[in-house]
Motif scaffolding. Structure first.
Motif, PDB file in Angstrom:
ATOM      1  N   TRP A 139       0.858  -1.194   0.000  1.00 30.61           N
ATOM      2  CA  TRP A 139       0.000   0.000   0.000  1.00 30.61           C
ATOM      3  C   TRP A 139       0.889   1.236   0.000  1.00 30.61           C
ATOM      4  CZ3 TRP A 139      -5.297   0.144  -0.197  1.00 30.61           C
ATOM      5  CH2 TRP A 139      -5.965  -1.058  -0.010  1.00 30.61           C
ATOM      6  N   LEU A 140       0.550   2.197  -0.868  1.00 28.77           N
ATOM      7  CA  LEU A 140       1.225   3.479  -0.908  1.00 28.77           C
ATOM      8  C   LEU A 140       0.198   4.575  -0.622  1.00 28.77           C
ATOM      9  CD1 LEU A 140       2.909   1.532  -2.925  1.00 28.77           C
ATOM     10  CD2 LEU A 140       3.989   3.665  -3.656  1.00 28.77           C
ATOM     11  N   PHE A 141       0.540   5.505   0.252  1.00 29.20           N
ATOM     12  CA  PHE A 141      -0.390   6.556   0.665  1.00 29.20           C
ATOM     13  C   PHE A 141       0.241   7.929   0.421  1.00 29.20           C
ATOM     14  CE2 PHE A 141      -1.240   2.876   3.340  1.00 29.20           C
ATOM     15  CZ  PHE A 141      -2.613   2.709   3.185  1.00 29.20           C
ATOM     16  N   ALA A 142      -0.611   8.872  -0.031  1.00 30.99           N
ATOM     17  CA  ALA A 142      -0.203  10.273  -0.186  1.00 30.99           C
ATOM     18  C   ALA A 142      -1.376  11.148   0.243  1.00 30.99           C
ATOM     19  CB  ALA A 142       0.185  10.584  -1.622  1.00 30.99           C
ATOM     20  N   PRO A 143      -1.092  12.228   0.965  1.00 34.34           N
ATOM     21  CA  PRO A 143      -2.196  13.114   1.346  1.00 34.34           C
ATOM     22  C   PRO A 143      -2.954  13.599   0.109  1.00 34.34           C
ATOM     23  CG  PRO A 143      -0.202  13.677   2.551  1.00 34.34           C
ATOM     24  CD  PRO A 143       0.206  12.676   1.505  1.00 34.34           C
ATOM     25  N   ASP A 144      -4.278  13.642   0.217  1.00 33.43           N
ATOM     26  CA  ASP A 144      -5.135  14.034  -0.918  1.00 33.43           C
ATOM     27  C   ASP A 144      -5.077  15.549  -1.085  1.00 33.43           C
ATOM     28  OD1 ASP A 144      -6.899  14.216  -2.950  1.00 33.43           O
ATOM     29  OD2 ASP A 144      -8.610  13.355  -1.879  1.00 33.43           O
ATOM     30  N   THR A 145      -4.250  16.002  -2.033  1.00 34.60           N
ATOM     31  CA  THR A 145      -4.111  17.452  -2.244  1.00 34.60           C
ATOM     32  C   THR A 145      -5.382  18.089  -2.802  1.00 34.60           C
ATOM     33  OG1 THR A 145      -3.160  17.012  -4.430  1.00 34.60           O
ATOM     34  CG2 THR A 145      -1.640  17.283  -2.595  1.00 34.60           C
ATOM     35  N   ALA A 146      -6.294  17.301  -3.396  1.00 36.38           N
ATOM     36  CA  ALA A 146      -7.540  17.856  -3.919  1.00 36.38           C
ATOM     37  C   ALA A 146      -8.464  18.319  -2.815  1.00 36.38           C
ATOM     38  CB  ALA A 146      -8.268  16.819  -4.792  1.00 36.38           C
ATOM     39  N   ASP A 147      -8.191  17.898  -1.579  1.00 37.94           N
ATOM     40  CA  ASP A 147      -9.028  18.290  -0.451  1.00 37.94           C
ATOM     41  C   ASP A 147      -8.253  19.176   0.517  1.00 37.94           C
ATOM     42  OD1 ASP A 147     -11.508  18.245   0.848  1.00 37.94           O
ATOM     43  OD2 ASP A 147     -10.768  16.754   2.281  1.00 37.94           O
ATOM     44  N   ARG A 148      -7.144  19.742   0.073  1.00 38.27           N
ATOM     45  CA  ARG A 148      -6.340  20.566   0.949  1.00 38.27           C
ATOM     46  C   ARG A 148      -6.934  21.957   1.103  1.00 38.27           C
ATOM     47  NH1 ARG A 148      -0.223  19.079  -1.152  1.00 38.27           N
ATOM     48  NH2 ARG A 148      -0.163  16.969  -0.284  1.00 38.27           N
ATOM     49  N   ALA A 149      -6.259  22.783   1.886  1.00 33.18           N
ATOM     50  CA  ALA A 149      -6.753  24.123   2.207  1.00 33.18           C
ATOM     51  C   ALA A 149      -6.845  24.995   0.958  1.00 33.18           C
ATOM     52  CB  ALA A 149      -5.857  24.771   3.249  1.00 33.18           C
ATOM     53  N   GLN A 150      -5.930  24.804  -0.012  1.00 32.65           N
ATOM     54  CA  GLN A 150      -5.997  25.636  -1.201  1.00 32.65           C
ATOM     55  C   GLN A 150      -7.301  25.427  -1.974  1.00 32.65           C
ATOM     56  OE1 GLN A 150      -3.560  23.768  -0.259  1.00 32.65           O
ATOM     57  NE2 GLN A 150      -1.591  24.887  -0.269  1.00 32.65           N
ATOM     58  N   VAL A 151      -7.709  24.135  -2.084  1.00 33.48           N
ATOM     59  CA  VAL A 151      -8.967  23.862  -2.791  1.00 33.48           C
ATOM     60  C   VAL A 151     -10.148  24.435  -2.027  1.00 33.48           C
ATOM     61  CG1 VAL A 151     -10.455  22.036  -3.680  1.00 33.48           C
ATOM     62  CG2 VAL A 151      -7.971  21.821  -3.855  1.00 33.48           C
ATOM     63  N   ARG A 152     -10.099  24.289  -0.695  1.00 38.45           N
ATOM     64  CA  ARG A 152     -11.189  24.865   0.109  1.00 38.45           C
ATOM     65  C   ARG A 152     -11.208  26.380  -0.018  1.00 38.45           C
ATOM     66  NH1 ARG A 152      -9.399  20.813   3.735  1.00 38.45           N
ATOM     67  NH2 ARG A 152      -8.176  22.360   4.914  1.00 38.45           N
ATOM     68  N   LEU A 153     -10.028  26.980  -0.137  1.00 41.71           N
ATOM     69  CA  LEU A 153      -9.966  28.433  -0.314  1.00 41.71           C
ATOM     70  C   LEU A 153     -10.608  28.847  -1.648  1.00 41.71           C
ATOM     71  CD1 LEU A 153      -9.005  31.189   0.654  1.00 41.71           C
ATOM     72  CD2 LEU A 153      -6.800  30.727  -0.458  1.00 41.71           C
ATOM     73  N   VAL A 154     -10.306  28.084  -2.689  1.00 38.65           N
ATOM     74  CA  VAL A 154     -10.935  28.376  -3.985  1.00 38.65           C
ATOM     75  C   VAL A 154     -12.444  28.232  -3.890  1.00 38.65           C
ATOM     76  CG1 VAL A 154     -11.131  27.620  -6.384  1.00 38.65           C
ATOM     77  CG2 VAL A 154      -8.885  27.749  -5.286  1.00 38.65           C
ATOM     78  N   ARG A 155     -12.903  27.191  -3.184  1.00 39.02           N
ATOM     79  CA  ARG A 155     -14.333  26.979  -3.015  1.00 39.02           C
ATOM     80  C   ARG A 155     -14.975  28.167  -2.286  1.00 39.02           C
ATOM     81  NH1 ARG A 155     -14.052  22.748  -0.157  1.00 39.02           N
ATOM     82  NH2 ARG A 155     -13.994  21.263  -1.898  1.00 39.02           N
ATOM     83  N   ASN A 156     -14.329  28.640  -1.258  1.00 38.67           N
ATOM     84  CA  ASN A 156     -14.868  29.783  -0.511  1.00 38.67           C
ATOM     85  C   ASN A 156     -14.909  31.050  -1.361  1.00 38.67           C
ATOM     86  OD1 ASN A 156     -15.177  28.154   1.736  1.00 38.67           O
ATOM     87  ND2 ASN A 156     -13.165  28.692   2.584  1.00 38.67           N
ATOM     88  N   ARG A 157     -13.884  31.213  -2.192  1.00 36.94           N
ATOM     89  CA  ARG A 157     -13.882  32.391  -3.038  1.00 36.94           C
ATOM     90  C   ARG A 157     -14.960  32.326  -4.112  1.00 36.94           C
ATOM     91  NH1 ARG A 157      -7.341  33.464  -3.772  1.00 36.94           N
ATOM     92  NH2 ARG A 157      -7.028  34.308  -1.641  1.00 36.94           N
ATOM     93  N   VAL A 158     -15.236  31.137  -4.600  1.00 36.75           N
ATOM     94  CA  VAL A 158     -16.347  30.991  -5.552  1.00 36.75           C
ATOM     95  C   VAL A 158     -17.662  31.391  -4.888  1.00 36.75           C
ATOM     96  CG1 VAL A 158     -17.718  29.319  -6.856  1.00 36.75           C
ATOM     97  CG2 VAL A 158     -15.222  29.284  -7.003  1.00 36.75           C
ATOM     98  N   LEU A 159     -17.861  30.922  -3.637  1.00 35.71           N
ATOM     99  CA  LEU A 159     -19.081  31.300  -2.913  1.00 35.71           C
ATOM    100  C   LEU A 159     -19.140  32.803  -2.681  1.00 35.71           C
ATOM    101  CD1 LEU A 159     -19.212  28.406  -0.270  1.00 35.71           C
ATOM    102  CD2 LEU A 159     -20.618  28.679  -2.329  1.00 35.71           C
ATOM    103  N   LEU A 160     -18.016  33.415  -2.330  1.00 33.22           N
ATOM    104  CA  LEU A 160     -17.998  34.859  -2.113  1.00 33.22           C
ATOM    105  C   LEU A 160     -18.302  35.606  -3.417  1.00 33.22           C
ATOM    106  CD1 LEU A 160     -17.440  37.272  -0.276  1.00 33.22           C
ATOM    107  CD2 LEU A 160     -15.011  37.078  -0.884  1.00 33.22           C
ATOM    108  N   THR A 161     -17.738  35.118  -4.523  1.00 33.26           N
ATOM    109  CA  THR A 161     -18.012  35.747  -5.820  1.00 33.26           C
ATOM    110  C   THR A 161     -19.490  35.659  -6.174  1.00 33.26           C
ATOM    111  OG1 THR A 161     -15.786  35.178  -6.572  1.00 33.26           O
ATOM    112  CG2 THR A 161     -17.407  35.741  -8.263  1.00 33.26           C
ATOM    113  N   ALA A 162     -20.098  34.511  -5.898  1.00 33.68           N
ATOM    114  CA  ALA A 162     -21.521  34.357  -6.179  1.00 33.68           C
ATOM    115  C   ALA A 162     -22.355  35.314  -5.341  1.00 33.68           C
ATOM    116  CB  ALA A 162     -21.954  32.910  -5.934  1.00 33.68           C
TER     117      ALA A 162
END
Length: 505
Positions: A139-162
């Motif tokens: 088994w090889l494991f790597a932290p899921d970068t798609a769920d990191r703070a940067q993605v959440r930040l982009v998500r929050n900015r999309v909500l703010l833009t809306a």
């Protein structure tokens, strides 16, 4: 709600939804790209770790602890930034960042999977490792970068833009809509003060540059024009009704008084001699017939004054003339009436009016076109002429003097010996004008009698059945035409009774 407000609300609600939809799509695409990058990295690490994992399994299976420790250190050092978990038959080796051992892992054949543990996500890759001595699961494991703070930040900015897009887009849309609807507001202000019942002011024809507003203004002008037309027709109908009652009261007075006198004679002299009694009764019959004829003529005159353009349609004038001649022959069996008409001569007109024209021309010829011996020879011709059709009616009577040829078409013009109503030829002139034609009277072809000629444009002179294009002269019963009116015979009529040597009813 104003149009600009409606547009602002619609845009203010639609734009945030579009922003959210675009943001959701963008986040999905970014997450997929990050997963692909992570998977490629895990794939590369798996290729590099596979030999070390097999060596560790062999050392562990052969009972060589020191070699196993060495292989384990080499395995973890080769893993670099990914977590490694090697599950063998007898032992499990773990190193690097990875989920807690208590977290259940998917099936060993799953390939790339996402594992969640304690609020964190891991991207995992599972591979089977086999040696002749043992087999295991890597088994090889790597932290899921798609769920990191940067993605959440982009998500929050999309909500703010809306959230910000809602009022900003609504305000912008309101401003644009208000500017676009300004011509409509000006049109509303101009039409608000228009009252077609009390004022003749109408919308000026101007172009705003907005097609819909220009079309609406054109429609309003059309509606107002139709209102004016209908108001004029209503006023004309009222004038016609008043004129009908006035003319009927004036013209019926004489025959009614004469009939009253004859009735008084019959009532006051019951022993009147038979010859005188028969003369009185004959006079009563004549006045009664004149009365009925006058009422019928007045009705026909008023009916033609009020006819609408949609009553006009193609009429076979040859067939109509044949029917009128057959009826005239039935009324006057002693008359010689011939018809010369080619078949299929069509005119755009009002069929009842054209029949009135033919009947009155024939009736006039039968009443006043007899020769000195009392014989009636009438020739009716319908032919094609330049620009239309020609109707000619010839008789063998004494003819019409040149100075009386215009006046015989006026209302109530009767000769001293005429028993008619004085409206027959007025009806002919009225129908000629109604069909944008003309009527003239001249000497007969051989210099004897009279020839009445009616010229009719084949297409109605531009008159169509779309509710427009009726001739301006529509007051034949009202009888107020002056010298400034255009008559189809070239003269003006007056409401008076005159006599002349040879008159027509």
């Amino acid at each position: 709600m104003r149009l600009s407000t409606r547009i602002a609300l619609a845009v203010g609600c639609t734009v945030p939804l579009l922003v959210l939809a675009a943001g959701w799509l963008l986040l999905g695409l970014v997450a997929r790209d990050l997963h692909r990058a992570e998977d490629r990295h895990l794939q590369q690490r798996a290729v590099a770790l596979a030999p070390e994992a097999r060596a560790l399994l062999r050392a562990s299976a052969n009972g060589r602890p020191k070699a196993a420790d060495t292989r384990e250190r080499r395995l973890f050092s080769t893993a670099l930034d990914v977590g490694v978990r090697l599950v063998g038959p007898d032992a499990t080796f773990r190193g690097g960042p990875q989920p807690d051992p208590s977290v259940p892992l998917p099936d060993a054949s799953a390939g790339f999977v996402t594992v969640r543990s304690a609020g964190r996500s891991w991207r995992a890759l599972v591979r089977q490792v086999r040696t002749p001595a043992a087999a295991g699961t890597l088994w090889l494991f790597a932290p899921d970068t798609a769920d990191r703070a940067q993605v959440r930040l982009v998500r929050n900015r999309v909500l703010l833009t809306a959230v910000l897009a809602a009022p900003l887009s609504g305000l912008l849309a309101w401003g644009l809509a208000a500017g676009a609807s300004a011509p409509l507001a000006r049109l509303t202000r101009r039409t608000a003060g228009l009252d077609p019942r009390t004022s003749t002011a109408r919308l000026p024809e101007e172009h705003t540059g907005v097609r819909e507003v220009d079309e609406l203004a054109a429609t309003l002008r059309t509606v107002l024009a139709r209102y004016d037309e209908q108001a004029a027709r209503t006023g004309q109908a009222l004038d016609t009704a008043r004129s009908f009652s006035s003319a009927a009261a004036h013209e019926l007075r004489t025959p009614l008084m004469s009939m009253g006198t004859n009735l008084d004679i019959l009532a006051g002299h019951p022993d009147l001699p038979a010859a005188e009694r028969a003369e009185v009764l004959a006079d009563l019959h004549r006045e009664h017939a004149r009365l009925l004829g006058l009422l019928v003529m007045l009705r026909d005159l008023g009916r033609a004054d009020l006819v609408e353009a949609d009553a006009f349609r193609p009429v076979d004038l040859s067939d109509l003339a044949d029917t009128a001649v057959a009826e005239a022959r039935r009324r006057a069996p002693d008359a010689d009436i011939t018809l010369d008409a080619a078949p299929g001569l069509t005119v755009h007109g009002w069929e009842p009016g054209l029949r009135l024209l033919l009947d009155n021309l024939l009736g006039n010829a039968l009443a006043h076109g007899r020769d000195a011996q009392g014989r009636a020879r009438v020739r009716v011709g319908v032919s094609r002429a330049e620009g239309g059709l020609l109707v000619a009616v010839d008789d063998q009577g004494p003819g019409v003097p040149p100075d009386a040829r215009a006046r015989i078409f006026e209302r109530f013009q009767r000769g001293p010996d005429s028993a008619g109503s004085g409206l027959g030829l007025t009806l002919v002139a009225q129908q000629a004008a109604l069909h944008r034609g003309s009527v003239t009277v001249t000497d007969g072809p051989d210099g004897t009698g009279a020839r009445f000629t009616v010229r009719l444009p084949a297409d109605g002179g531009g008159l169509s059945g779309d509710g427009g294009g009726l001739p301006g002269r529509r007051d034949w019963l009202i009888g107020t035409a002056g010298a400034d009116r255009d008559w189809p015979i070239g003269t003006a009529g007056a409401n008076r009774s005159q006599s002349f040597p040879k008159d027509r009813p």
